[in-house]
Design a protein around this motif. Structure first.
Motif, PDB file in Angstrom:
ATOM      1  N   SER A  47      -7.631   1.653  -6.801  1.00 27.22           N
ATOM      2  CA  SER A  47      -8.351   1.263  -8.015  1.00 27.22           C
ATOM      3  C   SER A  47      -8.795  -0.196  -7.978  1.00 27.22           C
ATOM      4  CB  SER A  47      -7.529   1.576  -9.265  1.00 27.22           C
ATOM      5  OG  SER A  47      -6.196   1.225  -9.083  1.00 27.22           O
ATOM      6  N   GLU A  48      -8.190  -0.972  -7.070  1.00 29.98           N
ATOM      7  CA  GLU A  48      -8.650  -2.358  -6.947  1.00 29.98           C
ATOM      8  C   GLU A  48     -10.101  -2.444  -6.466  1.00 29.98           C
ATOM      9  OE1 GLU A  48      -5.630  -4.140  -4.523  1.00 29.98           O
ATOM     10  OE2 GLU A  48      -4.173  -4.050  -6.174  1.00 29.98           O
ATOM     11  N   GLN A  49     -10.574  -1.387  -5.793  1.00 27.43           N
ATOM     12  CA  GLN A  49     -11.989  -1.371  -5.380  1.00 27.43           C
ATOM     13  C   GLN A  49     -12.926  -1.149  -6.558  1.00 27.43           C
ATOM     14  OE1 GLN A  49     -12.742   1.681  -2.429  1.00 27.43           O
ATOM     15  NE2 GLN A  49     -10.595   1.606  -1.832  1.00 27.43           N
ATOM     16  N   PHE A  50     -12.365  -0.760  -7.684  1.00 27.82           N
ATOM     17  CA  PHE A  50     -13.227  -0.337  -8.794  1.00 27.82           C
ATOM     18  C   PHE A  50     -12.980  -1.185 -10.037  1.00 27.82           C
ATOM     19  CE2 PHE A  50     -12.397   3.350  -6.069  1.00 27.82           C
ATOM     20  CZ  PHE A  50     -13.700   3.701  -5.724  1.00 27.82           C
ATOM     21  N   THR A  51     -13.065  -2.481  -9.868  1.00 25.04           N
ATOM     22  CA  THR A  51     -12.733  -3.358 -10.993  1.00 25.04           C
ATOM     23  C   THR A  51     -13.944  -4.148 -11.492  1.00 25.04           C
ATOM     24  OG1 THR A  51     -12.012  -4.965  -9.373  1.00 25.04           O
ATOM     25  CG2 THR A  51     -10.289  -3.629 -10.410  1.00 25.04           C
ATOM     26  N   ASN A  81      14.935  18.262  -8.748  1.00 24.30           N
ATOM     27  CA  ASN A  81      13.628  18.905  -8.645  1.00 24.30           C
ATOM     28  C   ASN A  81      12.481  17.914  -8.797  1.00 24.30           C
ATOM     29  OD1 ASN A  81      13.754  22.041  -8.330  1.00 24.30           O
ATOM     30  ND2 ASN A  81      15.502  21.473  -9.617  1.00 24.30           N
ATOM     31  N   ILE A  82      12.688  16.935  -9.675  1.00 26.34           N
ATOM     32  CA  ILE A  82      11.657  15.907  -9.842  1.00 26.34           C
ATOM     33  C   ILE A  82      11.482  15.140  -8.533  1.00 26.34           C
ATOM     34  CG2 ILE A  82      11.174  13.678 -10.968  1.00 26.34           C
ATOM     35  CD1 ILE A  82      12.473  14.898 -13.529  1.00 26.34           C
ATOM     36  N   ILE A  83      12.587  14.782  -7.912  1.00 29.37           N
ATOM     37  CA  ILE A  83      12.507  13.966  -6.700  1.00 29.37           C
ATOM     38  C   ILE A  83      11.918  14.758  -5.535  1.00 29.37           C
ATOM     39  CG2 ILE A  83      13.909  12.790  -4.941  1.00 29.37           C
ATOM     40  CD1 ILE A  83      15.640  11.754  -7.285  1.00 29.37           C
ATOM     41  N   VAL A  84      12.368  15.998  -5.356  1.00 30.80           N
ATOM     42  CA  VAL A  84      11.841  16.787  -4.233  1.00 30.80           C
ATOM     43  C   VAL A  84      10.339  17.014  -4.409  1.00 30.80           C
ATOM     44  CG1 VAL A  84      11.917  19.027  -3.066  1.00 30.80           C
ATOM     45  CG2 VAL A  84      14.043  17.869  -3.697  1.00 30.80           C
ATOM     46  N   GLN A  85       9.918  17.336  -5.638  1.00 33.17           N
ATOM     47  CA  GLN A  85       8.489  17.566  -5.863  1.00 33.17           C
ATOM     48  C   GLN A  85       7.687  16.315  -5.538  1.00 33.17           C
ATOM     49  OE1 GLN A  85       6.273  16.295  -8.380  1.00 33.17           O
ATOM     50  NE2 GLN A  85       4.588  17.743  -8.016  1.00 33.17           N
ATOM     51  N   ARG A  86       8.202  15.172  -5.969  1.00 35.91           N
ATOM     52  CA  ARG A  86       7.469  13.925  -5.747  1.00 35.91           C
ATOM     53  C   ARG A  86       7.400  13.588  -4.256  1.00 35.91           C
ATOM     54  NH1 ARG A  86       9.216   8.897  -5.233  1.00 35.91           N
ATOM     55  NH2 ARG A  86      11.257   9.241  -6.190  1.00 35.91           N
ATOM     56  N   LEU A  87       8.527  13.729  -3.572  1.00 37.43           N
ATOM     57  CA  LEU A  87       8.532  13.374  -2.150  1.00 37.43           C
ATOM     58  C   LEU A  87       7.623  14.302  -1.339  1.00 37.43           C
ATOM     59  CD1 LEU A  87      12.281  12.420  -1.599  1.00 37.43           C
ATOM     60  CD2 LEU A  87      10.304  10.886  -1.788  1.00 37.43           C
ATOM     61  N   GLN A  88       7.605  15.573  -1.722  1.00 36.02           N
ATOM     62  CA  GLN A  88       6.722  16.502  -1.008  1.00 36.02           C
ATOM     63  C   GLN A  88       5.253  16.126  -1.236  1.00 36.02           C
ATOM     64  OE1 GLN A  88       6.778  20.726  -2.145  1.00 36.02           O
ATOM     65  NE2 GLN A  88       6.600  21.222   0.022  1.00 36.02           N
ATOM     66  N   ARG A  89       4.938  15.808  -2.468  1.00 34.51           N
ATOM     67  CA  ARG A  89       3.560  15.414  -2.767  1.00 34.51           C
ATOM     68  C   ARG A  89       3.190  14.158  -1.990  1.00 34.51           C
ATOM     69  NH1 ARG A  89       3.182  13.419  -8.517  1.00 34.51           N
ATOM     70  NH2 ARG A  89       3.869  11.543  -7.470  1.00 34.51           N
ATOM     71  N   GLU A  90       4.108  13.207  -1.966  1.00 39.22           N
ATOM     72  CA  GLU A  90       3.797  11.937  -1.300  1.00 39.22           C
ATOM     73  C   GLU A  90       3.707  12.083   0.205  1.00 39.22           C
ATOM     74  OE1 GLU A  90       5.551   8.911  -4.693  1.00 39.22           O
ATOM     75  OE2 GLU A  90       6.496   8.934  -2.707  1.00 39.22           O
ATOM     76  N   ALA A  91       4.438  13.053   0.750  1.00 35.23           N
ATOM     77  CA  ALA A  91       4.343  13.275   2.197  1.00 35.23           C
ATOM     78  C   ALA A  91       2.946  13.771   2.563  1.00 35.23           C
ATOM     79  CB  ALA A  91       5.401  14.269   2.650  1.00 35.23           C
ATOM     80  N   GLY A  92       2.263  14.379   1.604  1.00 35.31           N
ATOM     81  CA  GLY A  92       0.845  14.676   1.784  1.00 35.31           C
ATOM     82  C   GLY A  92       0.525  15.925   2.574  1.00 35.31           C
ATOM     83  N   GLU A 144       1.012   8.193  -4.967  1.00 38.35           N
ATOM     84  CA  GLU A 144       0.843   7.482  -6.225  1.00 38.35           C
ATOM     85  C   GLU A 144       0.686   5.983  -6.002  1.00 38.35           C
ATOM     86  OE1 GLU A 144       2.860   8.861 -10.394  1.00 38.35           O
ATOM     87  OE2 GLU A 144       3.832   9.243  -8.499  1.00 38.35           O
ATOM     88  N   ALA A 145       1.469   5.469  -5.070  1.00 39.03           N
ATOM     89  CA  ALA A 145       1.470   4.028  -4.831  1.00 39.03           C
ATOM     90  C   ALA A 145       0.082   3.526  -4.454  1.00 39.03           C
ATOM     91  CB  ALA A 145       2.469   3.696  -3.741  1.00 39.03           C
ATOM     92  N   SER A 146      -0.613   4.294  -3.606  1.00 33.35           N
ATOM     93  CA  SER A 146      -1.880   3.771  -3.129  1.00 33.35           C
ATOM     94  C   SER A 146      -2.995   3.890  -4.168  1.00 33.35           C
ATOM     95  CB  SER A 146      -2.292   4.463  -1.834  1.00 33.35           C
ATOM     96  OG  SER A 146      -2.493   5.821  -2.092  1.00 33.35           O
ATOM     97  N   LEU A 147      -2.727   4.644  -5.220  1.00 31.67           N
ATOM     98  CA  LEU A 147      -3.747   4.715  -6.264  1.00 31.67           C
ATOM     99  C   LEU A 147      -4.022   3.326  -6.838  1.00 31.67           C
ATOM    100  CD1 LEU A 147      -5.621   6.436  -8.008  1.00 31.67           C
ATOM    101  CD2 LEU A 147      -3.750   6.694  -9.637  1.00 31.67           C
TER     102      LEU A 147
END
Ligand SMILES: *Cc1c(COP(=O)(O)O)cnc(C)c1O
Length: 545
Positions: free
Chosen positions: A67-71, A481-492, A60-63
């Motif tokens: 998006s700075e490339q698309f301004t 559950n919110i935190i585990v889901q987010r961390l797993q997604r962010e781990a990529g 999420e952070a890098s989004l």
């Protein structure tokens, strides 16, 4: 110097008449043809290489950074890139940051891998550029589309041979309509149900002509409602808004513990309205065949009975579950669907088509007359133009993709995919039940299941807890559950989605949601995904728990 460069250097980056003609005229020299073929190769394989290299989805952070490339909101006046550069740019800069929905570790959504040939079929649709809105821009494709509609209609309704022979190429009737997606398919179904009810009568030209206010006056009604389980897809509420029904009049009915509509509640809601509320009309009851969040199938035969008894339009939202009808083994999970007045099915879900294709089917091949439109320059009365009975105007000939895919796969091929999804989801559920850290929330009926992390220590507290304490514990569980889901997604490495299930008399429950549709998703991969979730949980919460 590479071939790419030598080809691109022949044309300067200027917009002039000569260059413009080059992009409309088919290249005649061997060399320029070879270059175009190579571009197609890059699209097929260059993009696929990225799929192998980049498994995860973007943090999420890098989004924010992306998006700075698309301004810049100005359009360049002169050309700035050639096709070769555009393709390379997409492969190198865009694709690596796109979401790898094709990964077998990506089991969080209804968007997944598609067979290789779909890219070819999609390219054919673009190359032919037919527009099925009218015969004059599609010709044979219009006839082909009617055939595809008949094939799927027959899977749903299984009417006799004579019925299909009569209607398959008969311009005065239609088995349904191709639209862009499930949202528009649901909208079309309710549009038809609305217009069918508010049909013309003496002094009233019908709701389509006069609008909802006049319709309600003519029929002595103040409100229309549609009843559907609380797990309804939000497209039904949109339809309520667009059709002037009002989205709060898409009435949510509670679900049972197994996440299917509570029949008693549905029945008493219908009876209450019919008995005590003469100014309210029930336009439709909707059964879901594969709820978006839980994959559950409502008791369709029972809802059908209720509709027959009270003469109410019966719509089945099978956007997700529809293709289960191709599996001999599991098609009975959808039994009762043949009683529906209308059915929604998405092509880009379990027909594994590229984005996007929606379809709506009607039992009565004449019912779409209530939404027929004619225009002077196209869609003249009596013509074969498919745009006559369609919410959409111009659109892609996606029926060509579905027809070809059915030829390539056969019902057996699709059944393999469907069966794999259902059986893997069941094995997944068993695996969850074996692991003490997890709780299975919805047992899979089709190929979607929800579960959550429910650690032993909290479980013990739960059993002894009063309502107040349970509220606090649920909050804690939800947070975990919110935190585990987010961390797993962010781990990529892998992706499981999350949603919040609401049930009467219970706290909102955050659950992890898995959709098993990728045939490459094996139990081994699922165990890895669960291992990772356990690992994340222990590293984050071990001390606290
Ligand atoms: C996906 C889905 C829809 C909406 O379909 P879109 O194609 O996303 O517009 C409607 N109903 C159900 C049950 C779905 O799963």
């Amino acid at each position: 110097m590479t071939d790419k460069q030598s080809f691109s250097e022949k044309t300067a980056l200027v917009a002039n008449w000569q260059n413009l003609q080059r992009i409309f005229i088919r290249p005649e020299t061997e060399e320029s043809r070879a270059v175009l073929v190579k571009y197609m190769e890059q699209i097929l394989f260059g993009l696929h290489d990225f799929l192998r290299k980049h498994v995860g989805i973007t943090k999420e952070a890098s989004l924010k950074k992306l998006s700075e490339q698309f301004t810049d909101s100005r359009i360049n006046v002169n050309p700035v890139k050639k096709l070769a550069d555009v393709i390379r740019g997409i492969i190198e800069d865009i694709a690596p940051h796109a979401v790898n929905v094709a990964s077998p570790y990506f089991i969080g959504h209804m968007t997944s891998a598609i067979p290789f040939f779909m890219v070819h079929l999609q390219t054919i649709v673009a190359a032919l550029n037919q527009n099925p809105v009218k015969l004059e821009t599609s010709k044979i494709v219009s006839a082909l589309e009617r055939q595809v509609l008949a094939k799927i209609h027959r899977r749903i309704y299984n009417q006799n041979e004579a019925f299909y022979n009569e209607h398959i190429q008969q311009p005065d009737s239609t088995f349904g309509s191709f639209v862009e997606d499930g949202t528009l398919a649901n909208l079309t179904a309710l549009w038809v149900a609305r217009n069918f009810f508010f049909k013309p009568r003496p002094g009233f030209a019908g709701v389509e002509k006069e609008g909802m206010m006049a319709a309600c006056q003519a029929y002595g009604i103040e409100r229309c409602v549609v009843l559907v389980s609380q797990l309804a897809h939000y497209s039904l509420r949109k339809a309520g808004g667009v059709l002037g029904i009002g989205n709060t009049n898409i009435l949510p009915i509670e679900v049972d513990a197994n996440n299917t509509i509570n029949l008693d509640k549905l029945k008493s809601a219908v009876q209450a309205i019919q008995k005590n509320d003469p100014k309210t009309k029930i336009l439709a009851l909707v059964g879901i065949a594969g709820a978006t969040e839980t994959g559950t199938v409502d008791p369709l035969p029972k809802i059908a009975e209720l509709c027959a008894e009270h003469k109410i339009h019966f719509h089945v939202d099978a956007a997700w579950g529809g293709p289960t009808l191709l599996s001999e083994k599991y098609r009975s999970l959808l039994s009762g669907i043949e009683k529906a007045d209308s059915v929604t099915i998405d092509g880009h879900k379990q027909f594994y088509m590229p984005m996007s294709c929606g379809m709506v089917y009607f039992k009565d091949p004449h019912i779409m007359d209530v939404v027929a439109y004619h225009a002077a320059y196209i869609n003249r009365p009596g013509s074969v133009d498919l745009g006559i009975r369609s919410l959409v105007g111009s659109r892609a000939a996606t029926s060509l993709i579905l027809k070809s895919a059915l030829e390539i796969m056969g019902t057996e091929g699709y059944a393999l995919l469907i069966d794999h999804g259902i059986e893997t989801a069941r094995a997944f559920a068993e695996e969850i039940q074996k692991r003490p850290l997890f709780e299975l929330v919805t047992r899979p009926q089709l190929n979607i299941l929800t579960y959550r992390i429910f650690p032993e220590p909290i479980r013990k507290e739960w059993d002894a807890a009063d309502t107040q304490k349970r509220k606090a514990l649920t909050e804690r569980l939800n947070n975990i559950n919110i935190i585990v889901q987010r961390l797993q997604r962010e781990a990529g490495k892998s992706f499981v989605s999350r949603t919040t299930l609401r049930r009467a008399g219970r706290e909102d429950t955050v659950v992890l949601r898995s959709v098993i549709m990728n045939p490459m998703t094996t139990m081994e991969i699922i165990r890895e995904i669960l291992d990772e979730q356990e690992h994340i949980y222990h590293s984050q919460f071990a001390i606290q728990a």
